[in-house]
Design a protein around this motif. Structure first.
Motif, PDB file in Angstrom:
ATOM      1  N   PRO A   1      44.454  55.708  37.323  1.00 59.86           N
ATOM      2  CA  PRO A   1      44.891  54.340  37.664  1.00 59.86           C
ATOM      3  C   PRO A   1      43.767  53.475  38.229  1.00 59.86           C
ATOM      4  O   PRO A   1      43.675  52.290  37.914  1.00 59.86           O
ATOM      5  N   HIS A   2      42.905  54.058  39.048  1.00 59.75           N
ATOM      6  CA  HIS A   2      41.797  53.259  39.583  1.00 59.75           C
ATOM      7  C   HIS A   2      40.860  52.813  38.469  1.00 59.75           C
ATOM      8  O   HIS A   2      40.462  51.651  38.415  1.00 59.75           O
ATOM      9  N   LEU A   3      40.495  53.730  37.570  1.00 62.35           N
ATOM     10  CA  LEU A   3      39.567  53.325  36.508  1.00 62.35           C
ATOM     11  C   LEU A   3      40.196  52.251  35.628  1.00 62.35           C
ATOM     12  O   LEU A   3      39.527  51.309  35.198  1.00 62.35           O
ATOM     13  N   ILE A   4      41.482  52.395  35.363  1.00 62.66           N
ATOM     14  CA  ILE A   4      42.187  51.417  34.537  1.00 62.66           C
ATOM     15  C   ILE A   4      42.225  50.050  35.228  1.00 62.66           C
ATOM     16  O   ILE A   4      42.029  49.015  34.599  1.00 62.66           O
ATOM     17  N   ALA A   5      42.457  50.066  36.509  1.00 66.19           N
ATOM     18  CA  ALA A   5      42.482  48.804  37.257  1.00 66.19           C
ATOM     19  C   ALA A   5      41.099  48.150  37.260  1.00 66.19           C
ATOM     20  O   ALA A   5      40.970  46.943  37.032  1.00 66.19           O
ATOM     21  N   TYR A   6      40.056  48.951  37.501  1.00 66.20           N
ATOM     22  CA  TYR A   6      38.695  48.410  37.440  1.00 66.20           C
ATOM     23  C   TYR A   6      38.449  47.777  36.063  1.00 66.20           C
ATOM     24  O   TYR A   6      37.864  46.699  35.945  1.00 66.20           O
ATOM     25  N   THR A   7      38.880  48.478  35.031  1.00 66.77           N
ATOM     26  CA  THR A   7      38.643  47.995  33.664  1.00 66.77           C
ATOM     27  C   THR A   7      39.344  46.661  33.415  1.00 66.77           C
ATOM     28  O   THR A   7      38.748  45.724  32.880  1.00 66.77           O
TER      29      THR A   7
ATOM     30  N   PHE B   1      51.027  50.537  40.122  1.00 66.09           N
ATOM     31  CA  PHE B   1      51.372  50.276  38.724  1.00 66.09           C
ATOM     32  C   PHE B   1      52.874  50.235  38.518  1.00 66.09           C
ATOM     33  O   PHE B   1      53.330  49.703  37.511  1.00 66.09           O
TER      34      PHE B   1
ATOM     35  N   THR C   1      33.831  43.961  40.537  1.00 69.15           N
ATOM     36  CA  THR C   1      35.279  43.716  40.536  1.00 69.15           C
ATOM     37  C   THR C   1      35.807  43.348  41.930  1.00 69.15           C
ATOM     38  O   THR C   1      36.868  42.742  42.041  1.00 69.15           O
TER      39      THR C   1
ATOM     40  N   PHE D   1      40.318  45.339  26.339  1.00 69.07           N
ATOM     41  CA  PHE D   1      40.517  46.320  27.408  1.00 69.07           C
ATOM     42  C   PHE D   1      40.107  47.717  26.944  1.00 69.07           C
ATOM     43  O   PHE D   1      39.407  48.450  27.650  1.00 69.07           O
TER      44      PHE D   1
ATOM     45  N   LEU E   1      33.402  52.588  30.065  1.00 62.28           N
ATOM     46  CA  LEU E   1      33.447  53.268  31.364  1.00 62.28           C
ATOM     47  C   LEU E   1      33.680  54.777  31.196  1.00 62.28           C
ATOM     48  O   LEU E   1      33.090  55.589  31.915  1.00 62.28           O
TER      49      LEU E   1
ATOM     50  N   MET F   1      50.632  53.691  31.700  1.00 57.77           N
ATOM     51  CA  MET F   1      50.200  54.695  32.674  1.00 57.77           C
ATOM     52  C   MET F   1      51.399  55.429  33.261  1.00 57.77           C
ATOM     53  O   MET F   1      51.353  56.645  33.470  1.00 57.77           O
TER      54      MET F   1
ATOM     55  N   TYR G   1      29.509  48.208  38.196  1.00 58.80           N
ATOM     56  CA  TYR G   1      30.775  47.678  37.672  1.00 58.80           C
ATOM     57  C   TYR G   1      31.792  47.516  38.796  1.00 58.80           C
ATOM     58  O   TYR G   1      32.432  46.475  38.934  1.00 58.80           O
TER      59      TYR G   1
ATOM     60  N   GLU H   1      36.373  48.125  26.691  1.00 57.53           N
ATOM     61  CA  GLU H   1      35.769  48.204  28.020  1.00 57.53           C
ATOM     62  C   GLU H   1      36.049  49.575  28.651  1.00 57.53           C
ATOM     63  O   GLU H   1      35.184  50.175  29.286  1.00 57.53           O
ATOM     64  N   LEU H   2      37.265  50.054  28.456  1.00 62.02           N
ATOM     65  CA  LEU H   2      37.629  51.366  29.007  1.00 62.02           C
ATOM     66  C   LEU H   2      36.750  52.455  28.385  1.00 62.02           C
ATOM     67  O   LEU H   2      36.303  53.373  29.082  1.00 62.02           O
TER      68      LEU H   2
END
Lengths: 308, 308
Positions: free
Chosen positions: A193-199, B226, B281, B255, B262, B200, B277, B258-259
């Motif tokens: 969830p954190h990586l997804i939010a950052y993205t 989420f 944010t 998205f 990362l 998610m 990164y 970008e994901l």
């Protein structure tokens, strides 16, 4: 006030988590004396100025001298080096614990340095805010949150039980879990969830046709919920992803597959599939409210009490 | 109390948004009389029982008779049919508006039905909670939130200005935007984040090695953020994605790209890239706090006032 659970507690690192532990230890009378240190002189100066702990010292070696409990509260990637540094100075019979968000990598990095006669009991309190640093802590951070205790092979049962009592005294509920399962559970509930939010925050930032100021103004429509976790400490999170690489990439792979299935349903106009999917996800939300891990107040109480 | 802005207001649909409008209209004395209807007899019965509006009627045609403002507060996919149904019953000089989360599709579906001499001024209040239905509304839902007014070709400026005053009376700030830009901005700030959150939560639900009860217990570590948006009304959201297909798929495509970047940085161990990164944010989050669209209280005030 009850007898302290540990005579002297040493906090290595003085950020949000260690600071909140200091406040909560004082609230509960859990420690005879609290010493603390941080790598940054600026952090030590602030901690000293606000009286965060009883004694701020310059080195980890000094901090742990005579300590009954040593808490490693530094980024996951720094745990091994700190363990090596403090090893010769640990008091026999002391317990070393940590508060890292990843457990297998911490166990592998720290355990080899722990001397005979010192107990190593990893732990992970599931609590945080978007703020960091020595001023960010507060006594109730752990109240009604979970702290996972992650005993390793040969962990002394009395030392484990004592650390559990300590965390309960800080306000948390405790559970035990093994390191690998911990890392998988956290990959799902936290790391992915954190990586997804950052993205998602990054995507919004890069978009040329929508300005940052539009994103910010209109964030209440949903985006806002992503930004708290995307504002967390960058160093801590860099280390988490590098240290829990396998499980995080596994969950992100599943996430991408699932996202493609939903994207395809949108493209094909499959409304029934979308409706069924969205109906199922509601049940999990209800479970979280019932488990007391969130409030069902409209708007999360964000309106600051202006609710009718 | 000031003079009402509209003599009679008709609410078509009696869910969270229409219900909150009714409460806020009464708080502000904005309407002489409020009529309302909903397709479901159960919803009408509840609205009647709690006195949500002055008069609950069985059909949209009855509701709009003599109304100065007609609010279409039904899922986006139902707007066209409702517009067709009410068209012959609209009072000359009345304004028809809506509260749909997508604007281009609503304009295309509704505008052709609006008779000469009736004003059509689409709008979209950016506010909501995870709750739905006639009991979910409350008067302060729109306070300090944005309502986007989306005039169409030929919208009467006086009718637009009056609707803006009405929304300001409901507590909102107003801005004007054209339909296509609205749909892109909302794809970024709302539609894509919702689909990602649904995804998610779905991944967590499907995972065999981590139980739902573990996900729920340990949700405070990030996942929780989420779940509020993934608990929103399934019918409303199905329609949003189908009606804003192009912009949503565009943002989801960005998205995913970008994901992957990362994910690759995690796989390759590129800590510097991740750190940079995550640092960028943070600035967006600060902007949201400064814009008054969220609180910076630790834990979002979720601890229910137990904070020290």
């Amino acid at each position: 006030m009850a007898e302290p659970i540990y005579g002297r507690v040493a906090l290595i690192g003085l950020g949000l988590i260690a600071g909140s532990m200091a406040h909560a230890m004082r609230r509960g009378g859990l420690a005879g004396e609290i010493t603390g240190t941080a790598r940054s002189a600026g952090t030590r100066a602030v901690a000293d100025e606000i009286g965060l702990v009883d004694r701020v010292v310059e080195t980890a070696a000094e901090a742990v001298a005579g300590a009954d409990l040593v808490v490693l509260a530094v980024p996951v990637g720094a745990m091994g080096a700190v363990a090596e540094e403090i090893a010769p100075h640990l008091k026999p019979g002391a317990t070393v614990t940590d508060v890292g968000s990843v457990k297998r990598a911490v166990v592998d990095a720290v355990a080899p340095h722990i001397p005979e006669g010192v107990h190593f009991v990893p732990a992970h309190p599931l609590a945080g805010t978007e703020h960091s640093g020595p001023r960010a802590g507060f006594a109730s951070l752990f109240d009604n949150r979970w702290c996972l205790i992650v005993p390793v092979e040969g962990s002394d049962r009395d030392a484990v039980a004592r650390l559990e009592r300590f965390w309960q005294g800080l306000g948390a509920n405790t559970d035990e879990m093994d390191p690998d399962h911990h890392d998988l559970v956290l990959a799902v509930t936290s790391h992915a969830p954190h990586l997804i939010a950052y993205t998602m925050v990054g995507v919004a930032d890069h978009l040329r046709r929508v300005t940052d100021s539009e994103v910010i103004k209109y964030s209440a429509a949903g985006f806002r919920d992503f930004t708290r976790i995307a504002a967390s400490d960058p160093t801590m999170w860099r280390d988490v992803f590098l240290a829990n690489k396998e499980a995080t990439l596994d969950i992100l792979g599943r996430f991408t597959e699932e996202l493609f299935v939903l994207q395809r349903a949108i493209r094909m106009g499959d409304g029934d599939m979308l409706h069924d999917y969205f109906t199922r996800t509601r049940a999990i939300r209800r479970g979280i409210i019932e488990a007391g891990q969130d409030t069902d107040a409209p708007d999360f109480g964000r309106s600051g009490g202006r609710k009718a």
